[in-house]
Enzyme design. Sequence first.
Site, short mmCIF file in Angstrom:
data_model
loop_
_atom_site.label_atom_id
_atom_site.label_comp_id
_atom_site.label_asym_id
_atom_site.label_seq_id
_atom_site.Cartn_x
_atom_site.Cartn_y
_atom_site.Cartn_z
N SER A 46 0.82 -1.22 0.00
CA SER A 46 0.00 0.00 0.00
C SER A 46 0.85 1.26 0.00
O SER A 46 0.31 2.37 -0.15
CB SER A 46 -0.92 0.02 1.22
OG SER A 46 -1.68 -1.15 1.29
N ILE A 48 2.33 2.82 2.41
CA ILE A 48 2.05 3.75 3.51
C ILE A 48 3.18 3.70 4.54
O ILE A 48 3.62 2.62 4.93
CB ILE A 48 0.73 3.39 4.23
CG1 ILE A 48 -0.43 3.42 3.23
CG2 ILE A 48 0.45 4.35 5.39
CD1 ILE A 48 -1.69 2.77 3.78
N HIS A 50 3.34 4.06 7.99
CA HIS A 50 2.30 4.11 9.02
C HIS A 50 2.65 5.10 10.12
O HIS A 50 3.82 5.32 10.44
CB HIS A 50 2.06 2.71 9.59
CG HIS A 50 1.38 1.81 8.61
ND1 HIS A 50 0.09 2.04 8.17
CD2 HIS A 50 1.81 0.72 7.94
CE1 HIS A 50 -0.24 1.11 7.29
NE2 HIS A 50 0.79 0.30 7.12
N ARG A 311 2.06 -11.00 2.15
CA ARG A 311 2.71 -10.63 3.43
C ARG A 311 3.43 -11.86 3.98
O ARG A 311 2.86 -12.95 3.96
CB ARG A 311 1.67 -10.17 4.44
CG ARG A 311 0.81 -8.99 4.00
CD ARG A 311 -0.34 -8.86 4.98
NE ARG A 311 -1.27 -7.79 4.66
CZ ARG A 311 -2.32 -7.92 3.84
NH1 ARG A 311 -2.54 -9.07 3.22
NH2 ARG A 311 -3.15 -6.92 3.63
C1 LIG Z 1 -0.74 -6.01 0.17
C2 LIG Z 1 0.31 -5.50 1.10
C3 LIG Z 1 0.24 -4.21 1.59
C4 LIG Z 1 1.22 -3.74 2.47
N1 LIG Z 1 1.19 -2.43 2.84
C5 LIG Z 1 2.17 -1.95 3.63
C6 LIG Z 1 2.17 -0.58 3.98
O1 LIG Z 1 1.36 0.20 3.51
N2 LIG Z 1 3.12 -0.14 4.83
C7 LIG Z 1 4.06 -0.97 5.37
O2 LIG Z 1 4.85 -0.50 6.18
N3 LIG Z 1 4.13 -2.26 5.00
C8 LIG Z 1 3.20 -2.76 4.13
N4 LIG Z 1 3.25 -4.06 3.73
C9 LIG Z 1 4.37 -4.90 4.18
C10 LIG Z 1 5.62 -4.61 3.36
O3 LIG Z 1 5.34 -4.61 1.99
C11 LIG Z 1 6.65 -5.68 3.70
O4 LIG Z 1 6.83 -5.74 5.09
C12 LIG Z 1 7.99 -5.42 3.05
O5 LIG Z 1 7.86 -5.15 1.69
C13 LIG Z 1 8.87 -6.64 3.27
O6 LIG Z 1 10.09 -6.44 2.60
P1 LIG Z 1 11.12 -7.62 2.45
O7 LIG Z 1 12.36 -7.02 1.92
O8 LIG Z 1 11.20 -8.37 3.74
O9 LIG Z 1 10.42 -8.63 1.44
P2 LIG Z 1 10.47 -8.69 -0.16
O10 LIG Z 1 10.21 -7.39 -0.78
O11 LIG Z 1 9.58 -9.82 -0.57
O12 LIG Z 1 11.98 -9.05 -0.45
C14 LIG Z 1 12.50 -10.34 -0.26
C15 LIG Z 1 13.35 -10.64 -1.46
O13 LIG Z 1 14.03 -11.86 -1.27
C16 LIG Z 1 14.18 -12.46 -2.53
N5 LIG Z 1 14.47 -13.89 -2.32
C17 LIG Z 1 13.67 -14.81 -1.78
N6 LIG Z 1 14.26 -16.02 -1.77
C18 LIG Z 1 15.49 -15.83 -2.30
C19 LIG Z 1 16.58 -16.70 -2.59
N7 LIG Z 1 16.52 -18.01 -2.31
N8 LIG Z 1 17.69 -16.18 -3.17
C20 LIG Z 1 17.77 -14.86 -3.46
N9 LIG Z 1 16.75 -14.00 -3.24
C21 LIG Z 1 15.63 -14.47 -2.65
C22 LIG Z 1 12.84 -12.20 -3.20
O14 LIG Z 1 12.89 -12.31 -4.61
C23 LIG Z 1 12.52 -10.80 -2.73
O15 LIG Z 1 12.87 -9.80 -3.65
C24 LIG Z 1 2.28 -4.58 2.86
C25 LIG Z 1 2.36 -5.89 2.35
C26 LIG Z 1 1.39 -6.34 1.47
C27 LIG Z 1 1.50 -7.71 0.90
#
Ligand SMILES: Cc1cc2nc3c(=O)[nH]c(=O)nc-3n(C[C@H](O)[C@H](O)[C@H](O)COP(=O)(O)OP(=O)(O)OC[C@H]3O[C@@H](n4cnc5c(N)ncnc54)[C@H](O)[C@@H]3O)c2cc1C
Length: 478
Positions: A46, A48, A50, A311
């Site tokens: 989204s 945002i 927060h 998520r």
């Molecule tokens: C619908 C929705 C709305 C949301 N809205 C909000 C919001 O408004 N505000 C907020 O604060 N949070 C929000 N969130 C949560 C937020 O999007 C996440 O907490 C955040 O993006 C997580 O980031 P990340 O880097 O942990 O995950 P990701 O962005 O998924 O990054 C993990 C990465 O690891 C890579 N990966 C996985 N396995 C491997 C592997 N074996 N080798 C190499 N690479 C790998 C993947 O390809 C990926 O790019 C929302 C989530 C969703 C689904």
Amino acid sequence: MNYDVTIIGGGVIGCAIARELARYRLRVILLEKECEVGFGTSKSNSGIIHAGHHSATDTLKGRLEWAGNQKWDALCAALGFGFERIGELTVAFTPEERATLERLLISGRAKGVPGLEIWEPDRLRREEPNLSSDIVAALHAPTAGVVNPYEACFTLIESARANGVDVAVDYRVEALSRGGDGWTVTGTGPDVASRFVVNAAGIFADRVAAMAGVGTFRIHPRKGEEYLLDKRLRGFVKRVIFPLPTATSKGILVIPTFDGTLMVGPTAHETEDRSDITTTLPGSDEVFESVRRVVPGISERDCIAEFAGLRAAAEGEDFIIGPTAAKGFINVAGIQSPGLTAAPAIAEMVAGILENEGLKLTARDDFVAAVPPHVRFAALPLDEQVRLAGEDPRYGRIVCRCEHISERETVDAIQRGAHTLDGIKFRTRAGMGRCQGGFCSWRCMELLARERGVPITEITKRGGGSWVIRRRDDGDQP
Ligand SMILES: Cc1cc2nc3c(=O)[nH]c(=O)nc-3n(C[C@H](O)[C@H](O)[C@H](O)COP(=O)(O)OP(=O)(O)OC[C@H]3O[C@@H](n4cnc5c(N)ncnc54)[C@H](O)[C@@H]3O)c2cc1C
């Protein structure tokens, strides 16, 4: 090369950690399985930042939400991505719901979140005249903001790279083994040796932890569908509008995005399928029914695009951040919402954990905090646009008619790392407007082929096998 730290996963969490570690004299590499960073959950949310009062103070996510919120202004000032504090309203329809607003107000104040106040109907009508007249009160939180989450990822990694961090995309980590003083990471690229491994693999973080022999938790993905509305509705609602939260979700929201569109969503449904980012008719019905109750003037007929994100919820519903029984292997897992908000605080926390685990953090004296600014041609006054087009005619050639994106901005995006259509779209907005790339996709492909010196048949939408065109004599024709 032997690295000090390998970060697995280039979402907003991995990118923020990479940029934080770039401040120190360290050899750091980030490995990402997709063709670009940010293409996991971090581009499908989204957007945002927060306000800070949502999650309980006795949770890690509650503490990091408010700590992270306060870091976005400085980050945006250095990196120049789209970010604005527009505020949010949580609305109540009954006196009982109003009591929940009072509780949120008290716990938010206890956390130190400033500016929280309850708005009565007359104030609400004045500030947001398009909200339902059935709303009896709303909690206003001015500290909430909206950000372009993909732009944040791209600029975080651009900054990390400029300060010496290595990045390998299209690198899927498949195995981890420990020996001597560190880890060997094996995958779809050359092996990587490093003293520490940071697991920031989003919905796959449980599987990466299992590779290190510490698969002590399970991620149960929770899907959220989002619907983007036409720019015709710009200004219809000025703040992010929340219903009352439930146990597992902040509810279905109305979000004025940084770029001036309205977005509605997300749903929250458990799924076993970690690749399911489809949108559905029941999802759309759920979103628009819920939103119409709060803002009756919004209709599904205004929808121009839809997407879903997953998520990375873990059992216990809290973030899992810390060292593990496997020496040198740090988990940054279960980063569901508000992970985007918390990202800069998580990055600082991870640097501290690495230091506690024995990594020496010596500040670099040549760290460059800023990246070169991006030109947003459409947002400039006409005389400035004319001046720029006089200096470089590529500013005068419009690639995307809906969003008014110039050839020069598109070429800049390619030179700064975009090598797919989505890479251009998320850096410039070319293809995000009403016609959803109907006009500009071909033009972007031509520019990608020209700038990268590759045949147009190699251009993909988002890497892998997502080619857009193929040769007639490809042999696989019906
Ligand atoms: C619908 C929705 C709305 C949301 N809205 C909000 C919001 O408004 N505000 C907020 O604060 N949070 C929000 N969130 C949560 C937020 O999007 C996440 O907490 C955040 O993006 C997580 O980031 P990340 O880097 O942990 O995950 P990701 O962005 O998924 O990054 C993990 C990465 O690891 C890579 N990966 C996985 N396995 C491997 C592997 N074996 N080798 C190499 N690479 C790998 C993947 O390809 C990926 O790019 C929302 C989530 C969703 C689904």
